[in-house]
Design an enzyme around this catalytic site. Structure first.
Site, PDB file in Angstrom:
ATOM      1  N   GLY A 135       0.491  -5.631  -0.203  1.00 21.92           N
ATOM      2  CA  GLY A 135      -0.372  -5.606  -1.385  1.00 21.92           C
ATOM      3  C   GLY A 135       0.365  -6.000  -2.653  1.00 21.92           C
TER       4      GLY A 135
ATOM      5  CB  ALA B 244      -0.890  -0.008   1.235  1.00 17.69           C
TER       6      ALA B 244
ATOM      7  CD  GLU C 110      -2.940  -8.901   0.312  1.00 17.01           C
ATOM      8  OE1 GLU C 110      -2.828  -7.672   0.436  1.00 17.01           O
ATOM      9  OE2 GLU C 110      -3.825  -9.562   0.873  1.00 17.01           O
TER      10      GLU C 110
ATOM     11  CD  GLU D  62      -0.249  -7.049   4.571  1.00 15.54           C
ATOM     12  OE1 GLU D  62       0.523  -7.974   4.929  1.00 15.54           O
ATOM     13  OE2 GLU D  62      -0.406  -6.746   3.375  1.00 15.54           O
TER      14      GLU D  62
END
Ligand code: NAD
Length: 695
Positions: free
Chosen positions: A103, A62, A106, A126
């Site tokens: 992210g 992120a 991911e 995270e």
């Protein structure tokens, strides 16, 4: 300009992520990736797509600049980007180098194929912000690396190098040469393969999963008991192993939304940003020129000097150590060697590194040997007359432009600077004990300290792997000044009805690494006694700390004398409650004319923490600290304050300042209260009245 550049290489479309420094997946980049995927889908000449990162990362996850802003949730969200990749009619190959985290990983897991350079750091970090991966990471990662590796990665957040995961389904190839060339060649090879492989379709069959998950759950319960996120991470992998993929995704999303609301996650995110904010000094721009620090010197090879010298040696900076006596020098060096050898025994450094670091230490008794050092840190006795002698000498011998730093914990840095003809070069570097271990470095800015000196020392703190926090000059600087009121409350609680073990237990239960009386026994009760005696001499009319003084008068200096606030069995460090101390406490209450009462744990915690908060507010008002989060950083990194509470100022915000002020009024009304002490600092009173917070 788009942050995702679209080019073609033959029949392969290449989408390059370009959002420095680490290709954070912010709104523009996300939009750019989706646009690139659409364009490739629409172009009949394109048969396959490669996603690659520009610069020093594939993607760090992120975009932290977007945290807590509506842009973080604006479409296309990361979920949408991942769905777009999954649904691409043409194969999407991710080319991973250097960093692929959060992210970023991911997204990679949502694409059809993944190829990587060796040494790429793969992580789902995270959990470090009190969260779990919320874009499918917990459901897809176990399908490619197995339950055990996935739990380890998701619960710890620790990066794993790509080559360690090479045998798993996470990677379709490890590419040794040019990554983009390799990825394009791979994409060309698989361009016509159908059906397109999707991680969501991989069946997760692992007969060892239940056993492993049970072990993981026990471990997490034991070592991360105060944090909800690690438990949820284990649960999420269990869901991946037992439920259909879409159900798992929905479960993960709900868990993510629940975690983001927890005080623990709020505190961890606060600490994350507080650390970044602390390195910014409001009136010292980031491009302020700095002075080179290629060599250092330390005056005094005692407890602190030795630890400080180790910091320089650890960073590869040669350091000259000066002492007045050969004996002290030999002793200091022997302690350092013992510390390094201890680290080598634990496997933290190699035997060769021990010698390399020892070779960087240059012992001397001659000031002439350190004149050319770029920085000198003074760590001699805490006595102004001794410091004066040292700084006058340093002023004589140090080359022009050398930084003259003092490690004093209580003395006036401006006064120390006045002993030289170069006060602009003088600064406080307040290390914490043990200096080779503790993360905190209070950087004390004198009235005349040069901005370049401040910027240099702030940069140096990073090189030494410390968290540098700037403090103005005042008695005790940020940390110890606040500690004064906290420790006074601890002693008042004893006088009013508590025992040391109850105070320690209450604060440890609340999350402090160690209660105040155990800390005092570890550091030596004589240090505080010495300071108190000096204070009594200067202020003969002020009340005395009868109980603490009595403990010291009996020679109970703590672990080093076998007894203190607790008793210790020979060779052991367990703090055992001691009836002798109970007697001292009861007698002290009597002597002070205090009728003891039962005190609850909530009162203990609130009185101690709010004492910190009130002084913190004054420190902010006076401009000694630039921001509330700097105060929090000091307590998180130097005083064992529970990280999941985010620091004293953050914890006050979490309680609500209105409630903090109300509690303080209640404590001010207690029979033996110091009413003046409990008067809210004007800043605290104002913020509480306005319904505002510190952070
Ligand atoms: N001990 C702590 O926890 C701590 C924490 C932060 C800051 N400090 C500060 O660090 C400084 C040093 O504290 P310490 O605990 O290391 O003390 P220490 O007594 O362990 O070491 C001081 C050393 O300085 C040497 N020394 C004394 N006068 C000297 C001189 N004129 N020239 C050269 N060497 C001289 C002594 O021989 C001794 O080895 C003090 O200012 C103290 O307030 C201490």
């Amino acid at each position: 300009m788009s942050q995702a550049h679209y080019t073609t290489r033959g029949a392969v479309a290449v989408i390059t992520l370009d959002n420095p420094p680490v290709n954070g997946l912010g709104y523009e980049l996300r939009s750019g990736i989706v646009a690139g995927l659409d364009r490739a889908a629409a172009d009949p000449a394109v048969k396959a797509i490669v996603l690659v990162g520009a610069g020093k990362a594939f993607s760090g996850g992120a975009d932290i600049k977007e945290f807590n802003s509506p842009r973080a949730l604006a479409e296309p969200t990361l979920h949408t980007v991942i769905r777009a990749a999954e649904q691409s009619p043409k194969p999407v190959v991710v080319a991973i180098h250097a960093v692929c985290m959060g992210g970023g990983l991911e997204l990679a897991l949502g694409c059809h194929y993944r190829v990587a350079s060796p040494g790429a750091q793969m992580a789902l970090p995270e959990v470090k912000l009190g969260l779990l991966p919320g874009a499918g990471g917990t459901q897809r990662l176990p399908r490619v690396v197995g339950v055990e590796t996935a739990v380890n990665m998701i619960v710890s957040g620790t990066p794993v190098p790509s080559e360690k995961l090479a045998g798993t389904k996470l990677f379709d190839a490890i590419i040794e040469g040019d990554l983009l060339d390799g990825a394009v060649a791979f994409a060309t090879k698989v361009a016509d393969v159908r059906p397109l492989p999707l991680v969501r379709n991989i069946a997760l069959v692992d007969p060892r999963a239940p056993g492993f998950l049970a072990v993981a759950r026990n471990t997490v319960a034991a070592i991360a008991k105060d944090y909800p996120a690690p438990r949820k991470c284990v649960d999420a992998v269990e869901v991946a192993a037992t439920r259909p993929f879409e159900e798992g995704l929905a479960w993960e999303r709900d868990a993510f939304l629940a975690l983001i609301q927890t005080p623990e996650s709020r505190a961890l995110r606060h600490a994350f940003f507080a650390e970044r904010a602390a390195s910014k000094i409001p009136d010292v721009p980031e491009d302020t020129p700095t002075r080179p620090v290629r060599s250092a010197a330390v005056i005094g090879a005692g407890t602190m000097g030795g630890g400080i010298a180790m910091n320089f040696a650890n960073a590869g900076i040669p350091v000259t150590m000066l002492e007045v006596k050969q004996e002290a020098l030999d002793k200091g060096l022997a302690v350092i060697r013992k510390n390094y050898e201890g680290s080598a025994k634990k496997g933290k450094i190699t035997a060769a590194q021990v010698e390399e670091r020892m070779a960087l230490l240059r012992p001397t008794m001659d000031y002439a040997a350190l004149g050319q050092a770029d920085i000198v840190v003074e760590a001699v006795f805490e006595d102004m007359a001794v410091k004066e002698k040292v700084f006058r000498k340093l002023d004589e011998v140090m080359k022009p432009g050398a930084i003259l730093a003092t490690n004093t914990s209580t003395l006036d840095v401006d006064r120390i600077a006045s002993f030289t003809r170069r006060p602009q070069d003088v600064i406080g570097t307040h290390f914490f004990s043990p200096a080779n271990v503790m993360k905190l470095l209070e950087i004390v800015r004198g009235k005349q300290t040069g901005k370049d000196v401040l910027a240099t020392v702030m940069g140096l703190s990073k090189k030494l792997k410390k968290t540098g926090v700037v403090s103005g000059v005042c008695d005790g600087f940020i940390g110890n000044r606040m500690l004064h009121g906290y420790l006074n409350q601890c002693l008042s609680l004893l006088a009013e009805g508590a025992l040391p073990q109850q105070v320690d237990r209450a604060l440890e239960k609340w999350g402090f690494v160690m209660g105040p009386f155990r800390v005092s026994d570890l550091a030596g009760n004589d240090i505080g006694w010495y300071i108190r005696k000096r204070h009594y001499a200067e202020h003969p009319d002020e009340p005395r700390q009868i109980i603490a003084d009595k403990v010291c008068e009996l020679g109970r200096f703590g672990q080093k004398t076998g007894s203190g606030w607790y008793r210790y069995e020979a060779g052991k460090r367990d703090a055992l409650p001691d009836p002798v101390v109970e007697e001292i406490v009861l007698a002290g209450s009597k002597e002070m004319g205090i009728a003891r009462r039962k005190i609850g744990n909530d009162e203990i915690v609130e009185r101690c923490v709010y004492a910190l908060v009130n002084e913190g507010a004054r420190i902010l008002e006076e401009g000694i600290a630039a921001r509330a989060s700097d105060i929090d950083m000091v307590y998180l990194t130097g005083y064992g304050f529970p990280v999941y509470r985010g620091g004293p100022m953050r914890s006050a915000d979490e309680a609500g300042l209105f409630n903090v002020v109300r509690s303080m009024a209640r404590y001010a009304a207690l029979p033996h209260a110091d009413r003046e002490f409990w008067k809210p600092a004007p800043l605290l009173a104002r913020l509480a009245a306005e319904g505002k917070s510190f952070t």
